[in-house]
Scaffold this motif. Structure first.
Motif, mmCIF file in Angstrom:
data_model
loop_
_atom_site.group_PDB
_atom_site.id
_atom_site.type_symbol
_atom_site.label_atom_id
_atom_site.label_comp_id
_atom_site.label_asym_id
_atom_site.label_seq_id
_atom_site.Cartn_x
_atom_site.Cartn_y
_atom_site.Cartn_z
ATOM 1 N N THR A 52 1.129 -0.987 0.426
ATOM 2 C CA THR A 52 0.242 -0.370 0.262
ATOM 3 C C THR A 52 0.910 1.096 0.054
ATOM 4 O O THR A 52 2.679 0.982 -0.580
ATOM 5 N N THR A 53 0.194 2.005 0.408
ATOM 6 C CA THR A 53 1.362 3.611 0.422
ATOM 7 C C THR A 53 1.041 3.871 1.329
ATOM 8 O O THR A 53 -0.125 4.334 1.921
ATOM 9 N N ARG A 54 1.434 5.328 1.758
ATOM 10 C CA ARG A 54 1.458 5.729 3.122
ATOM 11 C C ARG A 54 2.296 7.402 2.691
ATOM 12 O O ARG A 54 3.119 7.170 2.067
ATOM 13 N N PRO A 66 5.531 3.580 -1.213
ATOM 14 C CA PRO A 66 5.190 2.351 -0.720
ATOM 15 C C PRO A 66 5.402 1.499 0.340
ATOM 16 O O PRO A 66 6.624 2.028 0.615
ATOM 17 N N VAL A 67 4.718 1.217 0.656
ATOM 18 C CA VAL A 67 4.621 -0.073 2.077
ATOM 19 C C VAL A 67 4.122 -0.809 2.186
ATOM 20 O O VAL A 67 3.058 -1.440 1.435
#
Ligand code: URA
Length: 210
Positions: A52-54, A66-67
């Motif tokens: 996902t993204t943060r 991205p994480v």
């Protein structure tokens, strides 16, 4: 992962594996090589983890970066040789949860019997990566995966250093939904269940026992 069997053919993995196979390789060097190879195998087995993204701030600007998504993954070591793969993997995935499964073979029934089972909670929400260096008959690996499914695990992968065709076939029959990642597929088992050409008893070689 879509493939049932992935062989990591990276030249560094193959070179290190050859050093591990050689009978004169010392316990200390064997253990170090296993740690190094485990990180290449971990790289491959985690290749398709959901992301996902943060939103973050770099020193210059903002970005959505991205994480990893979802719950921390679970590394499950089959005692005792699985621990040789575990250490290197934990260096790459330090926040993984860790479980242990101990099995012995009942000499009368020849079936794997569980003597230890301690695994992370909420397995149904985690990817579980089961680690054992040698996939030989596949009986203990298949039994361990059955136990994990009974404990709730739904998304499983199996990581080993060496596999025998017999073990791969056993796993495909018992758990076709569980992808296998290995450094090599060897020729066959001998009549004692050792992988040929193999590297001998992985536990004895990494812990210096006989
Ligand atoms: N377990 C080992 O340690 N080595 C083999 O060859 C087979 C099973």
């Amino acid at each position: 992962m879509t493939q049932h069997l992935t062989i990591v053919e990276h030249p560094l993995v193959q070179h290190k594996l050859t050093l591990m196979r050689q009978k004169e390789t010392s316990t200390a060097v064997f253990r170090q090589l296993l740690r190094e190879i485990s990180q290449f195998l971990a790289y491959e087995v985690t290749r398709s983890l959901p992301m996902t993204t943060r939103p973050i701030e770099t020193p210059l600007t903002e970005m959505d970066a991205p994480v990893l998504a979802g719950r921390k993954l679970a590394l499950i070591s089959i005692l005792r040789a699985g621990n040789g793969l575990l250490d290197g993997m934990l260096e790459l995935i330090p926040s993984a949860r860790v479980g242990f499964i101990g099995l012995y073979r009942d000499e009368a029934t020849l079936q794997p019997v569980r003597y230890y089972f301690k695994v992370p909670d909420m397995l149904e929400q985690r990817l579980s990566i089961v680690v054992d260096p040698m996939l030989a008959t596949g009986n203990s690996s298949a039994a361990a995966i059955t136990m994990l499914k009974e404990a709730g695990a739904r998304d499983l992968r199996f990581l080993c250093l060496l596999a025998a065709p017999e073990g791969v076939a056993r796993m495909r029959e018992a758990h076709p939904d569980v992808p296998i990642v290995t450094a090599a597929l060897d020729e066959r088992l001998d009549d004692k269940g050792y992988i040929l050409p193999g590297l001998g008893d992985a536990g004895d070689r990494m812990f210096g026992t006989k």
